[in-house]
Design an enzyme around this catalytic site. Sequence first.
Site, PDB file in Angstrom:
ATOM      1  N   GLY A   1      30.849  -3.228  16.136  1.00 13.90           N
ATOM      2  CA  GLY A   1      31.191  -3.908  17.390  1.00 13.90           C
ATOM      3  C   GLY A   1      32.493  -4.680  17.295  1.00 13.90           C
TER       4      GLY A   1
ATOM      5  N   SER B   1      39.648   0.672  11.274  1.00 10.80           N
ATOM      6  CA  SER B   1      40.835   1.447  11.623  1.00 10.80           C
ATOM      7  C   SER B   1      41.939   1.292  10.564  1.00 10.80           C
ATOM      8  CB  SER B   1      41.346   0.995  12.992  1.00 10.80           C
ATOM      9  OG  SER B   1      42.554   1.624  13.308  1.00 10.80           O
TER      10      SER B   1
ATOM     11  N   HIS C   1      40.806  -5.307  20.684  1.00 10.61           N
ATOM     12  CA  HIS C   1      41.717  -5.535  21.815  1.00 10.61           C
ATOM     13  C   HIS C   1      42.603  -6.765  21.646  1.00 10.61           C
ATOM     14  CE1 HIS C   1      39.450  -2.331  23.469  1.00 10.61           C
ATOM     15  NE2 HIS C   1      39.854  -2.500  24.711  1.00 10.61           N
TER      16      HIS C   1
HETATM   17 MG    MG Z   1      38.151   0.201  26.449  1.00 11.72          MG
END
Ligand code: MG
Length: 213
Positions: free
Chosen positions: A77, A126, A146
């Site tokens: 998450g 990542s 983000h």
């Molecule tokens: Mg998205």
Amino acid sequence: MSVNNRLEAIVKQLQAQPVKGFLAEDEGRALFDAALSVAALAPCLEVGSYCGKSSVFLGVACRARNSFLYALDHHRGSEEHQLGEEYHDKDLYHVADEVIDSFPEFRRTLRRFELENVVIPVVTASAVAATAWSAPLSLVFIDGGHSPAMSMADCISWSKFVIPKGIMAVHDIFERPEEGGQGPFLAVQALLNSGEFTLEDKVMSLGLLRKKG
Ligand code: MG
């Protein structure tokens, strides 16, 4: 069944029984079209698979081109999915281990859409995968962390593997802070400022960038 009929069948299946996730149908369709246009040239890769909603659109396009999709996610998450945060989903929380685990749900999605021989899960962060990576990619879809730092790191590190005339797709681009977080928007600006990419299309919050040939 033609490729377009297959897409319509998939969209109907998703409408009847949604896969968890934050990708709009029109954005999914745009991802499908983008992957269909380049996937014959090299595999595709997505960062941030979550429960596999985008993997379905990209994976079905890859299958039609005899290509593959690498689906990268640590499945723990993002910040906003953690316990007590805005997008926390208790169904994905492993109570005994006290962690998010979206991988079982992701695998269920792959099985449901018969994509287990097309979509290749890469279960790590990542940054770890980007350090180990070497293969050229025809399309990269960025929808991972983000924050400005994570969006920037993902866009810069993975854009290096995109082949000439290949596509970088980035989700959740909001030009104004009142619409949403600025991380993906700033990362896309950096890609455009590099001179290596041009903005080809924008569908809702999805940006499609083309690498120069
Ligand atoms: Mg998205």
